[in-house]
Scaffold this motif. Structure first.
Motif, mmCIF file in Angstrom:
data_model
loop_
_atom_site.group_PDB
_atom_site.id
_atom_site.type_symbol
_atom_site.label_atom_id
_atom_site.label_comp_id
_atom_site.label_asym_id
_atom_site.label_seq_id
_atom_site.Cartn_x
_atom_site.Cartn_y
_atom_site.Cartn_z
ATOM 1 N N UNK A 364 0.676 -1.248 -0.010
ATOM 2 C CA UNK A 364 -0.189 -0.271 -0.090
ATOM 3 C C UNK A 364 0.809 1.242 -0.044
ATOM 4 N N UNK A 365 2.202 0.974 -0.016
ATOM 5 C CA UNK A 365 2.999 2.537 0.105
ATOM 6 C C UNK A 365 3.833 2.424 -1.399
ATOM 7 N N UNK A 366 3.882 3.721 -1.846
ATOM 8 C CA UNK A 366 4.663 4.033 -2.733
ATOM 9 C C UNK A 366 5.979 4.327 -2.195
ATOM 10 N N UNK A 367 7.229 3.410 -2.485
ATOM 11 C CA UNK A 367 8.166 3.593 -2.087
ATOM 12 C C UNK A 367 9.350 4.516 -3.227
ATOM 13 N N UNK A 380 4.919 6.363 0.864
ATOM 14 C CA UNK A 380 3.466 7.005 1.193
ATOM 15 C C UNK A 380 2.554 6.392 0.698
ATOM 16 N N UNK A 381 1.395 6.178 1.453
ATOM 17 C CA UNK A 381 0.206 5.474 0.944
ATOM 18 C C UNK A 381 -0.420 5.934 -0.136
ATOM 19 N N UNK A 382 -0.673 5.029 -1.130
ATOM 20 C CA UNK A 382 -1.324 5.171 -2.255
ATOM 21 C C UNK A 382 -2.844 5.050 -2.311
ATOM 22 N N UNK A 383 -3.396 4.468 -1.212
ATOM 23 C CA UNK A 383 -4.869 4.100 -1.137
ATOM 24 C C UNK A 383 -5.080 3.870 0.463
ATOM 25 N N UNK A 384 -6.178 3.441 0.962
ATOM 26 C CA UNK A 384 -6.466 3.088 2.233
ATOM 27 C C UNK A 384 -5.535 2.169 2.808
ATOM 28 N N UNK A 385 -4.910 2.371 4.183
ATOM 29 C CA UNK A 385 -3.881 1.463 4.370
ATOM 30 C C UNK A 385 -4.172 1.377 6.057
ATOM 31 N N UNK A 386 -4.560 0.443 6.528
ATOM 32 C CA UNK A 386 -5.000 0.116 7.960
ATOM 33 C C UNK A 386 -3.944 -0.862 8.753
ATOM 34 N N UNK A 387 -3.374 -1.660 7.871
ATOM 35 C CA UNK A 387 -2.446 -2.742 8.601
ATOM 36 C C UNK A 387 -1.071 -2.074 9.314
ATOM 37 N N UNK A 388 -0.759 -0.857 8.560
ATOM 38 C CA UNK A 388 0.402 -0.208 9.236
ATOM 39 C C UNK A 388 0.036 1.371 9.388
ATOM 40 N N UNK A 389 0.539 2.067 10.025
ATOM 41 C CA UNK A 389 0.556 3.489 10.426
ATOM 42 C C UNK A 389 1.576 4.270 9.400
ATOM 43 N N UNK A 390 2.539 3.473 9.081
ATOM 44 C CA UNK A 390 3.421 4.312 8.006
ATOM 45 C C UNK A 390 4.834 3.475 8.144
ATOM 46 N N UNK A 391 5.868 4.029 7.509
ATOM 47 C CA UNK A 391 7.060 3.562 7.461
ATOM 48 C C UNK A 391 8.029 4.411 8.132
ATOM 49 N N UNK A 392 8.719 3.906 9.051
ATOM 50 C CA UNK A 392 9.878 4.629 9.997
ATOM 51 C C UNK A 392 11.112 4.542 8.898
ATOM 52 N N UNK A 411 -8.566 -10.844 11.971
ATOM 53 C CA UNK A 411 -8.373 -9.609 11.671
ATOM 54 C C UNK A 411 -9.213 -8.843 10.989
ATOM 55 N N UNK A 412 -10.039 -8.009 11.146
ATOM 56 C CA UNK A 412 -11.307 -7.312 10.345
ATOM 57 C C UNK A 412 -10.697 -6.022 9.864
ATOM 58 N N UNK A 413 -11.309 -5.690 8.654
ATOM 59 C CA UNK A 413 -11.188 -4.552 7.895
ATOM 60 C C UNK A 413 -9.489 -4.038 7.839
ATOM 61 N N UNK A 414 -8.936 -5.096 7.241
ATOM 62 C CA UNK A 414 -7.459 -4.958 6.891
ATOM 63 C C UNK A 414 -7.315 -4.554 5.343
ATOM 64 N N UNK A 440 -4.379 -0.286 -9.841
ATOM 65 C CA UNK A 440 -4.279 -0.780 -8.693
ATOM 66 C C UNK A 440 -5.766 -1.034 -8.074
ATOM 67 N N UNK A 441 -5.798 -1.574 -6.957
ATOM 68 C CA UNK A 441 -6.993 -2.246 -6.570
ATOM 69 C C UNK A 441 -7.331 -1.385 -5.333
ATOM 70 N N UNK A 442 -8.762 -1.437 -4.956
ATOM 71 C CA UNK A 442 -9.167 -1.001 -3.832
ATOM 72 C C UNK A 442 -10.080 -1.967 -3.183
#
Length: 613
Positions: A364-367, A380-392, A411-414, A440-442
């Motif tokens: 879900x991230x564009x690196x 940076x996320x290029x769509x809805x991402x819930x499994x992670x809060x970002x990249x350190x 785990x729901x709503x991943x 991409x997918x949604x």
């Protein structure tokens, strides 16, 4: 805003489920300093009009300098000719064009066709049939697809589902060599397109869902002899990690991480296959490719980071020795893999031009990475991402959301779902607009790991997955992304996952296909729909554009619905673990109402001056 407000072909408005929306301010002035969209760019002397590898070039840009088709005239595009492949499974390949011949590889049984472009309607020159083992169909995780061939030194190179690589004389169709690289009885297959670099044919295996051990192999292009093989898991000697291995992050510099980050001997059935895309930088003399998910899908059965699954390697193409590696998703809990395309670009980052690798990743991230060192410059996320809060960026590791952890729990709503925000479907880059074009997918999912055991040659998944449309209710997106400004510029919402590849041209036109049978041309700067054509089956292939023997610019694409999403929905892949197939089939249950199976090549061109073709 609705497509109808932007479309040049107003009559097409009521025939498409897509909507296009601006995602922010227009691109910066630096991104808009080329010719106006309605004017063709100056012809490039280096453009030969051919298409000799699926990604168009070693940098994986999928950009064509051809300029005959523009935003002003693409509305006049007409069907020039068609060609039936005689196969009804998912057609994910890009055709090749070498001189006056087009080459097309089909899904299993992997026919290779040579089509004479100098003849009206594209006359068949020859067909080569590799005759892969029928049993290979039972170990292909996600449809019996093939993602294309590559041309070099008078030969066409391609892979067969039963783990063979073949070299065929491009002029005659005569087999030059054929090499067996793996064992279908262990669950191995090959679906990826090879890449030829410095006289070596680079090939990776599939089978992460069957507990195989992944590898990338280099073959001598003249003889087929194995030059080297690098595994995705195991001791450093097997992974081809030596004294020159210098990953950017200190945690990746320990010895034998391909064993130590696994429990016991789990690394021996640990996946990390190389079924996706490979790029090559001749300046640094490095190849780049990603590895797949770890086996088993249930993360509770494989504690640790599980290196080097869901990772990227930079390797010396002559020796296969790793220069650096980076793991996108340590201890991958959601089947995000790491096999996507790597676009090798020179971009202004931090006030200076840097040689970077841009990767829209399945997680879900564009690196944006420094391609000499593997340092993550942005993610940076290029769509809805819930499994992670970002990249350190200090460690390169995801900042996990513990509520979305799986293992032996639900785990729901991943978001994104296990196909990833963007699966294998490749993006394209335009040096004129300075934008990346992302199909991409949604999709989001509920995911629960379940205990399972390993039996060679059978699915080794251990998960129950239910997938569904993400926020907004649409299941696909086609977007333009600015990797310097780190933001989405515009997007088109699609009813189904945008599962096809894309191509962008110097005429500022972007082409892509949809699973509900539309082949579309949109404005590279605005996303406005300029033209569309309804094909006989959903499109999951990779479009190309080329100059024909008559000097005209053509656009070609294979239609034939399938792939993981399509095959599951149409009930075509009993070989997949039923928990996974049914999860995807539920998310795509209405697809059969919009497309039948198919297998057809479509070729388009502008009408001849003075009338229709």
């Amino acid at each position: 805003m609705p497509n109808c407000a932007l479309v040049l072909l107003l009559a097409a408005c009521d025939r498409s489920d897509a909507t296009v929306e601006s995602a922010g301010a227009r691109p910066t002035a630096a991104a808009n300093d080329s010719a106006p969209a309605a004017s063709p760019a100056a012809p490039d002397a280096g453009e030969d009009g051919q298409w000799t590898m699926p990604a168009r070039d070693h940098a994986s840009t999928r950009y064509s300098r051809l300029t005959e088709i523009t935003t002003a005239n693409v509305k006049d595009l007409q069907l020039a000719w068609t060609f039936s492949t005689g196969v009804l499974r998912g057609h994910e390949a890009a055709p090749l064009v070498v001189g006056s011949t087009m080459y097309v590889v089909t899904p299993y049984p992997n026919h290779l066709y040579a089509i004479d472009l100098a003849q009206p309607g594209g006359a068949l020159k020859w067909r080569y049939d590799p005759k892969p083992a029928r049993a290979a169909q039972g170990v292909a995780c996600c449809d019996v697809v093939n993602r294309g061939a590559a041309y070099a030194d008078g030969k066409i190179f391609f892979n067969t589902l039963d783990v063979q690589t073949v070299a065929v004389d491009a002029a005659t169709g005569k087999e030059v060599w054929k090499v067996q690289l793996g064992d279908i009885n262990r669950g191995e297959s090959i679906t990826m397109a090879p890449l030829v670099v410095k006289g070596k044919v680079l090939v990776g295996n599939s089978g992460g869902e069957f507990g195989v051990r992944g590898w990338l192999t280099a073959l001598d292009a003249s003889t087929g002899a194995i030059a080297w093989r690098a595994y995705g898991t195991g001791p450093d000697s097997d992974v081809r990690i030596g004294a020159d291995f210098q990953p950017f992050y200190a945690a990746d510099r320990e010895k034998d991480l391909g064993v130590k980050t696994w429990s016991g001997d789990q690394w021996k059935v640990g996946g990390a296959t190389a079924w996706g895309w490979i790029s090559y930088d001749p300046r640094l003399d490095l190849i780049y490719y990603g590895t797949s998910n770890p086996g088993v899908w249930n993360p509770a059965q494989r504690p640790g980071d599980n290196k080097w699954a869901s990772s990227i390697f930079a390797r010396d193409p002559d020796t296969g020795m790793a220069r650096w590696a980076y793991q996108w998703t340590p201890h991958d809990e959601h089947d995000f893999d790491g096999i996507n395309e790597n676009l090798l670009l020179d971009l202004p980052i931090g006030g200076r031009t840097r040689a970077v690798l841009v990767r829209p990743e399945r997680n879900g991230f564009v690196y944006v990475l420094d391609r000499a060192t593997g340092e993550v410059l942005s993610a940076d996320p290029f769509g809805p991402v819930t499994w992670a809060r970002g990249i350190d960026l200090k460690t390169g590791r995801p900042i996990l959301n513990p509520e979305k952890a799986t293992g032996n729990r639900l785990a729901r709503d991943v978001c994104p779902a296990s196909p990833g925000m963007k699966d294998w479907q490749p993006s394209a880059w335009s040096p004129r607009t300075r934008l990346l074009y992302l199909p991409h997918n949604n999709l989001c999912m509920d995911y629960e790991g379940v205990e399972t055991g390993y039996i060679a040659g059978t699915p080794y998944v251990g998960a129950q997955v239910r997938m569904y449309a993400g926020p907004g209710g649409h299941r696909g997106v086609f977007a333009a992304w600015d990797p310097v400004a780190r933001r989405k510029v515009w997007e088109i919402k699609e009813k189904f996952p945008a599962w096809s590849g894309t191509v962008v041209t110097a005429g500022d036109v972007v082409f892509y296909g949809t699973m509900d049978r539309w082949f579309k041309a949109v404005d590279a700067r605005t996303g406005a729909l300029l033209w569309q054509f309804r094909t006989g089956s959903g499109i999951i292939g990779q479009p190309i554009t080329y100059r024909g023997p008559d000097g005209k610019q053509y656009v070609a694409v294979l239609a034939g619905v399938g792939g993981w999403a399509g095959a599951a929905a149409l009930g075509l892949q009993p070989e997949v673990d039923p928990h996974i197939a049914l999860g995807f089939a539920d998310a795509m249950k209405d697809l059969p109402q919009h497309t039948p199976q198919g297998g057809m090549l479509y070729v388009f061109a502008l009408p001849d001056r003075g009338g229709t073709r």
